[in-house]
Motif scaffolding. Structure first.
Motif, PDB file in Angstrom:
ATOM      1  N   LEU A 122       0.828  -1.210   0.000  1.00 14.60           N
ATOM      2  CA  LEU A 122       0.000   0.000   0.000  1.00 14.60           C
ATOM      3  C   LEU A 122       0.863   1.261   0.000  1.00 14.60           C
ATOM      4  CD1 LEU A 122      -2.871  -0.964   2.480  1.00 14.60           C
ATOM      5  CD2 LEU A 122      -3.041  -0.668   0.001  1.00 14.60           C
ATOM      6  N   ILE A 123       1.959   1.233   0.758  1.00 17.53           N
ATOM      7  CA  ILE A 123       2.862   2.396   0.778  1.00 17.53           C
ATOM      8  C   ILE A 123       3.458   2.621  -0.609  1.00 17.53           C
ATOM      9  CG2 ILE A 123       5.029   3.315   1.703  1.00 17.53           C
ATOM     10  CD1 ILE A 123       4.375   1.768   4.311  1.00 17.53           C
ATOM     11  N   ALA A 124       3.874   1.536  -1.258  1.00 15.20           N
ATOM     12  CA  ALA A 124       4.448   1.649  -2.601  1.00 15.20           C
ATOM     13  C   ALA A 124       3.429   2.219  -3.585  1.00 15.20           C
ATOM     14  CB  ALA A 124       4.934   0.278  -3.079  1.00 15.20           C
ATOM     15  N   LEU A 125       2.183   1.769  -3.465  1.00 10.04           N
ATOM     16  CA  LEU A 125       1.128   2.266  -4.351  1.00 10.04           C
ATOM     17  C   LEU A 125       0.776   3.726  -4.055  1.00 10.04           C
ATOM     18  CD1 LEU A 125      -1.252  -0.831  -4.401  1.00 10.04           C
ATOM     19  CD2 LEU A 125      -0.063   0.130  -6.373  1.00 10.04           C
ATOM     20  N   ALA A 126       0.991   4.145  -2.808  1.00  7.88           N
ATOM     21  CA  ALA A 126       0.632   5.513  -2.416  1.00  7.88           C
ATOM     22  C   ALA A 126       1.670   6.545  -2.835  1.00  7.88           C
ATOM     23  CB  ALA A 126       0.433   5.573  -0.904  1.00  7.88           C
ATOM     24  N   VAL A 127       2.838   6.111  -3.295  1.00  5.80           N
ATOM     25  CA  VAL A 127       3.901   7.052  -3.653  1.00  5.80           C
ATOM     26  C   VAL A 127       3.463   7.983  -4.782  1.00  5.80           C
ATOM     27  CG1 VAL A 127       6.191   7.242  -4.701  1.00  5.80           C
ATOM     28  CG2 VAL A 127       5.816   5.653  -2.817  1.00  5.80           C
ATOM     29  N   THR A 128       2.924   7.417  -5.853  1.00  2.54           N
ATOM     30  CA  THR A 128       2.516   8.252  -6.993  1.00  2.54           C
ATOM     31  C   THR A 128       1.401   9.237  -6.631  1.00  2.54           C
ATOM     32  OG1 THR A 128       3.216   6.583  -8.590  1.00  2.54           O
ATOM     33  CG2 THR A 128       1.630   8.211  -9.365  1.00  2.54           C
ATOM     34  N   PRO A 129       0.330   8.814  -5.923  1.00  3.19           N
ATOM     35  CA  PRO A 129      -0.679   9.793  -5.501  1.00  3.19           C
ATOM     36  C   PRO A 129      -0.116  10.894  -4.609  1.00  3.19           C
ATOM     37  CG  PRO A 129      -1.542   7.577  -5.279  1.00  3.19           C
ATOM     38  CD  PRO A 129      -0.086   7.439  -5.603  1.00  3.19           C
ATOM     39  N   LEU A 130       0.828  10.526  -3.742  1.00  5.50           N
ATOM     40  CA  LEU A 130       1.447  11.527  -2.871  1.00  5.50           C
ATOM     41  C   LEU A 130       2.167  12.586  -3.691  1.00  5.50           C
ATOM     42  CD1 LEU A 130       1.933  12.201   0.132  1.00  5.50           C
ATOM     43  CD2 LEU A 130       4.044  10.879   0.002  1.00  5.50           C
ATOM     44  N   TYR A 131       2.824  12.135  -4.754  1.00  5.95           N
ATOM     45  CA  TYR A 131       3.518  13.073  -5.643  1.00  5.95           C
ATOM     46  C   TYR A 131       2.522  13.928  -6.428  1.00  5.95           C
ATOM     47  CZ  TYR A 131       5.432  14.501 -10.144  1.00  5.95           C
ATOM     48  OH  TYR A 131       5.733  15.215 -11.268  1.00  5.95           O
ATOM     49  N   LEU A 188      -0.843  14.504  -5.976  1.00  7.85           N
ATOM     50  CA  LEU A 188      -1.837  15.301  -5.266  1.00  7.85           C
ATOM     51  C   LEU A 188      -1.219  16.330  -4.328  1.00  7.85           C
ATOM     52  CD1 LEU A 188      -4.418  12.494  -4.384  1.00  7.85           C
ATOM     53  CD2 LEU A 188      -4.337  13.957  -6.402  1.00  7.85           C
ATOM     54  N   LEU A 189      -0.083  16.007  -3.742  1.00  4.69           N
ATOM     55  CA  LEU A 189       0.533  16.899  -2.762  1.00  4.69           C
ATOM     56  C   LEU A 189       1.840  17.502  -3.260  1.00  4.69           C
ATOM     57  CD1 LEU A 189      -0.089  14.787   0.476  1.00  4.69           C
ATOM     58  CD2 LEU A 189      -1.518  16.571  -0.529  1.00  4.69           C
ATOM     59  N   ASN A 190       2.215  17.157  -4.513  1.00  2.95           N
ATOM     60  CA  ASN A 190       3.411  17.704  -5.135  1.00  2.95           C
ATOM     61  C   ASN A 190       4.679  17.412  -4.332  1.00  2.95           C
ATOM     62  OD1 ASN A 190       4.664  19.034  -7.276  1.00  2.95           O
ATOM     63  ND2 ASN A 190       4.667  20.995  -6.192  1.00  2.95           N
ATOM     64  N   GLN A 191       4.746  16.186  -3.787  1.00  2.00           N
ATOM     65  CA  GLN A 191       5.921  15.754  -3.025  1.00  2.00           C
ATOM     66  C   GLN A 191       6.845  14.954  -3.943  1.00  2.00           C
ATOM     67  OE1 GLN A 191       6.332  16.681   0.454  1.00  2.00           O
ATOM     68  NE2 GLN A 191       4.751  18.024  -0.366  1.00  2.00           N
ATOM     69  N   ARG A 192       7.617  15.681  -4.742  1.00  2.00           N
ATOM     70  CA  ARG A 192       8.455  15.039  -5.763  1.00  2.00           C
ATOM     71  C   ARG A 192       9.521  14.116  -5.173  1.00  2.00           C
ATOM     72  NH1 ARG A 192       9.410  15.923 -11.098  1.00  2.00           N
ATOM     73  NH2 ARG A 192       7.938  17.646 -11.109  1.00  2.00           N
ATOM     74  N   TRP A 193       9.980  14.412  -3.966  1.00  4.22           N
ATOM     75  CA  TRP A 193      11.077  13.642  -3.373  1.00  4.22           C
ATOM     76  C   TRP A 193      10.730  12.170  -3.195  1.00  4.22           C
ATOM     77  CZ3 TRP A 193      10.371  11.087   1.220  1.00  4.22           C
ATOM     78  CH2 TRP A 193       9.251  11.459   1.977  1.00  4.22           C
ATOM     79  N   VAL A 194       9.425  11.856  -3.066  1.00  2.00           N
ATOM     80  CA  VAL A 194       9.047  10.458  -2.812  1.00  2.00           C
ATOM     81  C   VAL A 194       9.323   9.561  -4.019  1.00  2.00           C
ATOM     82  CG1 VAL A 194       7.291  11.076  -1.114  1.00  2.00           C
ATOM     83  CG2 VAL A 194       6.638  10.845  -3.531  1.00  2.00           C
ATOM     84  N   LEU A 195       9.338  10.144  -5.221  1.00  5.54           N
ATOM     85  CA  LEU A 195       9.536   9.339  -6.431  1.00  5.54           C
ATOM     86  C   LEU A 195      10.907   8.663  -6.447  1.00  5.54           C
ATOM     87  CD1 LEU A 195       7.988  11.683  -9.172  1.00  5.54           C
ATOM     88  CD2 LEU A 195       6.952   9.681  -8.101  1.00  5.54           C
ATOM     89  N   VAL A 196      11.875   9.310  -5.833  1.00  6.83           N
ATOM     90  CA  VAL A 196      13.235   8.761  -5.807  1.00  6.83           C
ATOM     91  C   VAL A 196      13.270   7.422  -5.064  1.00  6.83           C
ATOM     92  CG1 VAL A 196      15.616   9.201  -5.068  1.00  6.83           C
ATOM     93  CG2 VAL A 196      14.190  11.094  -5.880  1.00  6.83           C
ATOM     94  N   HIS A 197      12.348   7.269  -4.119  1.00  5.81           N
ATOM     95  CA  HIS A 197      12.377   6.097  -3.236  1.00  5.81           C
ATOM     96  C   HIS A 197      11.284   5.073  -3.553  1.00  5.81           C
ATOM     97  CE1 HIS A 197      15.233   8.516  -1.031  1.00  5.81           C
ATOM     98  NE2 HIS A 197      14.332   9.476  -0.914  1.00  5.81           N
ATOM     99  N   ARG A 198      10.566   5.283  -4.650  1.00  2.36           N
ATOM    100  CA  ARG A 198       9.455   4.382  -4.991  1.00  2.36           C
ATOM    101  C   ARG A 198       9.943   2.955  -5.230  1.00  2.36           C
ATOM    102  NH1 ARG A 198       5.913   6.484  -9.810  1.00  2.36           N
ATOM    103  NH2 ARG A 198       8.005   6.566 -10.738  1.00  2.36           N
TER     104      ARG A 198
END
Length: 217
Positions: A70-79, A81-91
């Motif tokens: 679920l955390i892995a799937l939530a990375v893209t929505p987090l980026y 919807l909330l414009n948190q680009r840093w999470v993509l590096v760790h997907r």
């Protein structure tokens, strides 16, 4: 400056390598906890996880496998919807942890419930058809883990994205796998299924448009 922007700036100021070390350390904690439970049970604390410690360990590893999926799937929505680009590096890293915990779940089942008696696997599947769904989810995650490298991405080209969209199917298989095990306590299986459907809905780009419209109102 919004709170989210301030948090994002603070996180992105940390070197990527240190962020990876932090994520690795945090992700390993559940595995370390489970390992010490196994050691304590093997050294005589038989009632540590109740009358059926094998089932408890299978459940625990399965829960963490689902958490990381679920955390892995939530990375893209987090980026998105909330414009948190840093999470993509760790997907990719989070996805690999999801595969690791899914593998630990399968290992726990083979060790503590099946007891490596592969001759009994047919009767097990007849009694517990949800095993096939779990196996299907694990095989998909295995394929995604093996093709998560940059080399695989370049080699597969456009097919890489198509292949990695199978993670949605893996999540649905995991949900049904969990639901079919309901005996008395239905809350957690239903909760995980609802969370899976919500995350998949939010990942849909049509929903992203709805979110932005609502944000402007």
């Amino acid at each position: 400056m919004s709170i989210l922007t301030a948090i994002s700036n603070k996180i992105t100021s940390v070197p990527v390598l240190w962020r990876r070390f932090t994520i690795t350390g945090l992700s390993a904690l559940p595995a370390i906890y489970i390992l010490q439970l196994v050691v304590r049970i093997q050294t005589g604390e038989w009632d540590l996880l109740g009358p059926e410690p094998g089932k408890a360990l299978v459940w625990l590893t399965g829960t963490w496998a689902f958490n990381f999926l679920l955390i892995a799937l939530a990375v893209t929505p987090l980026y998105r919807l909330l414009n948190q680009r840093w999470v993509l590096v760790h997907r990719r890293m989070v996805g690999l942890w999801a595969f690791l915990y899914t593998s630990l779940h399968a290992l726990a089942y083979a060790t503590f419930l099946l007891q490596w008696q592969w001759a009994d696997i047919t009767s097990e599947i007849v009694k517990r058809p949800y095993l096939l769904l779990g196996t299907g989810a694990w095989m998909i995650l295995l394929a995604l883990a093996l093709t998560s490298t940059r080399w695989a991405q370049k080699s597969l080209g456009k097919r890489w994205k198509t292949l990695h969209k199978l993670v949605y199917f893996a999540a649905l298989l995991a949900s049904v796998h969990y639901l079919l095990q309901i005996r008395a306590g239905w809350f957690e299986p239903v909760l995980y299924t609802v969370l899976t459907l919500v995350v998949l809905l939010v990942r849909n780009r049509r929903f992203e448009g709805f979110w932005k419209k609502s944000d402007k109102m």
